[in-house]
Design an enzyme around this catalytic site. Structure first.
Site, PDB file in Angstrom:
ATOM      1  N   GLN A  33      -9.680  -0.833   8.183  1.00  0.00           N
ATOM      2  CA  GLN A  33      -9.191  -0.359   9.492  1.00  0.00           C
ATOM      3  C   GLN A  33     -10.158   0.699  10.033  1.00  0.00           C
ATOM      4  O   GLN A  33     -10.942   1.278   9.272  1.00  0.00           O
ATOM      5  CB  GLN A  33      -7.779   0.227   9.362  1.00  0.00           C
ATOM      6  CG  GLN A  33      -7.624   1.279   8.281  1.00  0.00           C
ATOM      7  CD  GLN A  33      -6.196   1.370   7.741  1.00  0.00           C
ATOM      8  OE1 GLN A  33      -5.201   1.036   8.403  1.00  0.00           O
ATOM      9  NE2 GLN A  33      -6.078   1.819   6.505  1.00  0.00           N
ATOM     10  N   HIS A  64       7.047  14.126   7.598  1.00  0.00           N
ATOM     11  CA  HIS A  64       6.967  14.136   6.136  1.00  0.00           C
ATOM     12  C   HIS A  64       8.191  14.798   5.502  1.00  0.00           C
ATOM     13  O   HIS A  64       8.696  14.320   4.493  1.00  0.00           O
ATOM     14  CB  HIS A  64       5.660  14.806   5.691  1.00  0.00           C
ATOM     15  CG  HIS A  64       4.457  13.986   6.063  1.00  0.00           C
ATOM     16  ND1 HIS A  64       3.461  14.454   6.901  1.00  0.00           N
ATOM     17  CD2 HIS A  64       4.123  12.714   5.754  1.00  0.00           C
ATOM     18  CE1 HIS A  64       2.559  13.503   7.054  1.00  0.00           C
ATOM     19  NE2 HIS A  64       2.926  12.428   6.382  1.00  0.00           N
ATOM     20  N   ASP A  88      -2.428   9.836   3.716  1.00  0.00           N
ATOM     21  CA  ASP A  88      -2.829  11.141   4.256  1.00  0.00           C
ATOM     22  C   ASP A  88      -2.343  12.281   3.363  1.00  0.00           C
ATOM     23  O   ASP A  88      -2.791  13.411   3.486  1.00  0.00           O
ATOM     24  CB  ASP A  88      -2.286  11.312   5.683  1.00  0.00           C
ATOM     25  CG  ASP A  88      -0.783  10.999   5.764  1.00  0.00           C
ATOM     26  OD1 ASP A  88      -0.402  10.196   6.626  1.00  0.00           O
ATOM     27  OD2 ASP A  88      -0.031  11.534   4.939  1.00  0.00           O
ATOM     28  N   GLY A 140       0.655  -2.230  -1.778  1.00  0.00           N
ATOM     29  CA  GLY A 140       1.946  -1.763  -2.309  1.00  0.00           C
ATOM     30  C   GLY A 140       2.848  -2.891  -2.759  1.00  0.00           C
ATOM     31  O   GLY A 140       3.564  -2.775  -3.754  1.00  0.00           O
ATOM     32  N   ASP A 158       5.800   4.810   3.200  1.00  0.00           N
ATOM     33  CA  ASP A 158       5.212   5.567   4.307  1.00  0.00           C
ATOM     34  C   ASP A 158       4.060   4.729   4.868  1.00  0.00           C
ATOM     35  O   ASP A 158       2.878   5.017   4.660  1.00  0.00           O
ATOM     36  CB  ASP A 158       4.707   6.912   3.771  1.00  0.00           C
ATOM     37  CG  ASP A 158       4.002   7.725   4.848  1.00  0.00           C
ATOM     38  OD1 ASP A 158       3.302   8.711   4.479  1.00  0.00           O
ATOM     39  OD2 ASP A 158       4.123   7.367   6.032  1.00  0.00           O
ATOM     40  N   SER A 159       4.412   3.633   5.528  1.00  0.00           N
ATOM     41  CA  SER A 159       3.400   2.644   5.907  1.00  0.00           C
ATOM     42  C   SER A 159       3.116   2.678   7.409  1.00  0.00           C
ATOM     43  O   SER A 159       3.869   3.272   8.177  1.00  0.00           O
ATOM     44  CB  SER A 159       3.907   1.246   5.549  1.00  0.00           C
ATOM     45  OG  SER A 159       4.934   0.910   6.478  1.00  0.00           O
ATOM     46  N   THR A 160       2.066   1.992   7.766  1.00  0.00           N
ATOM     47  CA  THR A 160       1.781   1.766   9.182  1.00  0.00           C
ATOM     48  C   THR A 160       2.799   0.747   9.721  1.00  0.00           C
ATOM     49  O   THR A 160       3.677   0.295   8.984  1.00  0.00           O
ATOM     50  CB  THR A 160       0.349   1.204   9.331  1.00  0.00           C
ATOM     51  OG1 THR A 160       0.124   0.240   8.293  1.00  0.00           O
ATOM     52  CG2 THR A 160      -0.688   2.311   9.230  1.00  0.00           C
ATOM     53  N   ASP A 161       2.652   0.374  10.979  1.00  0.00           N
ATOM     54  CA  ASP A 161       3.632  -0.532  11.599  1.00  0.00           C
ATOM     55  C   ASP A 161       3.711  -1.879  10.868  1.00  0.00           C
ATOM     56  O   ASP A 161       2.750  -2.292  10.222  1.00  0.00           O
ATOM     57  CB  ASP A 161       3.236  -0.780  13.073  1.00  0.00           C
ATOM     58  CG  ASP A 161       3.302   0.493  13.900  1.00  0.00           C
ATOM     59  OD1 ASP A 161       2.532   0.607  14.872  1.00  0.00           O
ATOM     60  OD2 ASP A 161       4.109   1.380  13.541  1.00  0.00           O
TER      61      ASP A 161
HETATM   62  N1  SAM Z   1       3.342   8.168   8.994  1.00  0.00           N
HETATM   63  C1  SAM Z   1       2.581   7.020   9.453  1.00  0.00           C
HETATM   64  C2  SAM Z   1       3.452   6.076  10.234  1.00  0.00           C
HETATM   65  O1  SAM Z   1       4.685   6.243  10.241  1.00  0.00           O
HETATM   66  O2  SAM Z   1       2.887   5.153  10.866  1.00  0.00           O
HETATM   67  C3  SAM Z   1       1.951   6.335   8.265  1.00  0.00           C
HETATM   68  C4  SAM Z   1       0.865   7.187   7.694  1.00  0.00           C
HETATM   69  S1  SAM Z   1      -0.016   6.603   6.309  1.00  0.00           S
HETATM   70  C5  SAM Z   1      -1.630   7.017   6.848  1.00  0.00           C
HETATM   71  C6  SAM Z   1       0.067   4.843   6.437  1.00  0.00           C
HETATM   72  C7  SAM Z   1      -0.779   4.229   5.341  1.00  0.00           C
HETATM   73  O3  SAM Z   1      -0.250   2.978   4.920  1.00  0.00           O
HETATM   74  C8  SAM Z   1      -2.221   3.927   5.779  1.00  0.00           C
HETATM   75  O4  SAM Z   1      -3.100   4.803   5.112  1.00  0.00           O
HETATM   76  C9  SAM Z   1      -2.445   2.477   5.380  1.00  0.00           C
HETATM   77  O5  SAM Z   1      -3.734   2.241   4.847  1.00  0.00           O
HETATM   78  C10 SAM Z   1      -1.351   2.277   4.343  1.00  0.00           C
HETATM   79  N2  SAM Z   1      -0.962   0.869   4.116  1.00  0.00           N
HETATM   80  C11 SAM Z   1      -0.752  -0.089   5.038  1.00  0.00           C
HETATM   81  N3  SAM Z   1      -0.412  -1.244   4.438  1.00  0.00           N
HETATM   82  C12 SAM Z   1      -0.392  -1.004   3.099  1.00  0.00           C
HETATM   83  C13 SAM Z   1      -0.090  -1.798   1.955  1.00  0.00           C
HETATM   84  N4  SAM Z   1       0.252  -3.096   2.079  1.00  0.00           N
HETATM   85  N5  SAM Z   1      -0.148  -1.218   0.738  1.00  0.00           N
HETATM   86  C14 SAM Z   1      -0.491   0.103   0.611  1.00  0.00           C
HETATM   87  N6  SAM Z   1      -0.797   0.911   1.659  1.00  0.00           N
HETATM   88  C15 SAM Z   1      -0.740   0.345   2.886  1.00  0.00           C
END
Ligand code: SAM
Length: 295
Positions: A33, A64, A88, A140, A158-161
């Protein structure tokens, strides 16, 4: 030259967040990304993934604290925690405030997010150097499949969308693995998007539809996160054992808050109870979603 630097994130048809910028501090493509760090006069430093706000120094404490503490204050003695995503470091930082924590697994698919957070958000990523924290660069959904049953007291997502690399973190198979790796009295807490978002508002009822067959208690709660799309954000907590309100003791939580390392700025024992009181339209969104057949 001389033009004003600006950042905007639109969640739909030009509606969204915008800020002037003092500086563009970092930008790279990790192979997974785009990762950028910008400096805003109001929001402070901001972490952007694929152009979307992940955290700002100005309001990250809200997200958080609210992802972590409703679950951990429900558990009398949380020891072992799994954090999925959260590269993060903010979620890990909040988990480590609890003196009973012995072991944290952080599973982040993109190691560059961890590295950038350590460079530009040292106070958010400080927990990564704690000896109790074990970093895993993995998906994950794959990690939980090979994790031992009943091992964790709490799992945080705590993932992205729910799209792209994070899509697997909002599926039935993933949630049933989360249930399996949790102790019988364990708690799952996840970010469940905004009930006001034109597209992602459907995440909330979908999460309830998938979690209710797996957990006796499933409840959502809200917090206002001004720099996230729409500013209204939801979280969902699930447990086979604890009810988030009936099994929550405000006096016990208040005493434990005093023993945390560092000071909370958003979560309080009273707010824990209030957060689960959902607006009418959110209750309807969930109940209507539950009434629909699963896709
Ligand atoms: N608080 C933020 C939100 O609500 O959108 C999320 C923050 S954190 C930076 C989200 C993290 O999820 C990213 O660093 C991303 O790389 C990670 N991520 C996304 N898909 C994932 C997966 N399948 N397994 C592990 N980490 C993942």
């Amino acid at each position: 030259v001389g033009g004003e630097l600006r950042f905007s994130e639109f969640f739909s048809h030009g509606a969204g967040l915008t800020t002037s910028l003092d500086a563009l501090l970092h930008c790279e493509h990790s192979g997974i990304q785009h990762i950028c760090v910008v400096q805003s006069p109001v929001f402070g430093r901001m972490l952007l993934l694929d152009g979307m706000v992940m955290l700002t120094e100005w309001d990250e404490f809200i997200y958080h604290e609210m992802l972590v503490h409703p679950a951990l204050f429900l558990l009398p003695f949380p020891r072992k925690v799994l954090v999925i995503g959260g590269g993060d470091g903010g979620t890990v930082r909040e988990v480590l405030r609890h003196p009973s924590i012995e072991h944290v697994d952080l599973v982040e698919i993109d190691p560059r997010v961890i590295a950038v957070a350590q460079s530009y958000f040292p106070t958010v990523a400080a927990g990564f150097s704690d000896p109790r924290v074990h970093l895993h660069h993995a998906d994950g959904a794959e990690f939980v499949r090979s994790a031992p049953s009943g091992f964790y007291d709490a799992v945080f997502v705590d993932s992205t969308d729910p799209t792209g690399i994070a899509e697997s973190l909002f599926g039935e198979a993933f949630y049933s693995e989360c249930q399996r790796v949790l102790h019988a009295t364990g708690v799952l807490a996840l970010q469940s998007e905004s009930p006001l978002h034109p597209v992602y508002c459907q995440t909330l009822p979908r999460v309830h539809r998938l979690l209710r067959p797996l957990f006796r208690h499933v409840a959502s709660y809200l917090a206002s996160i001004p720099t996230y799309p729409t500013g209204m954000w939801s979280f969902t907590l699930a447990s086979r054992h604890y009810h988030p309100l009936e099994d929550f003791s405000p006096t016990d939580a208040q005493q434990r808050i005093e023993r945390l390392s560092g000071k909370l700025r958003y979560y309080t024992a009273e707010l824990h109870r209030a957060a689960f009181a959902l607006p009418g339209f959110v209750q309807e969104l969930i109940s209507e979603g539950l009434a629909q057949p699963a896709p």
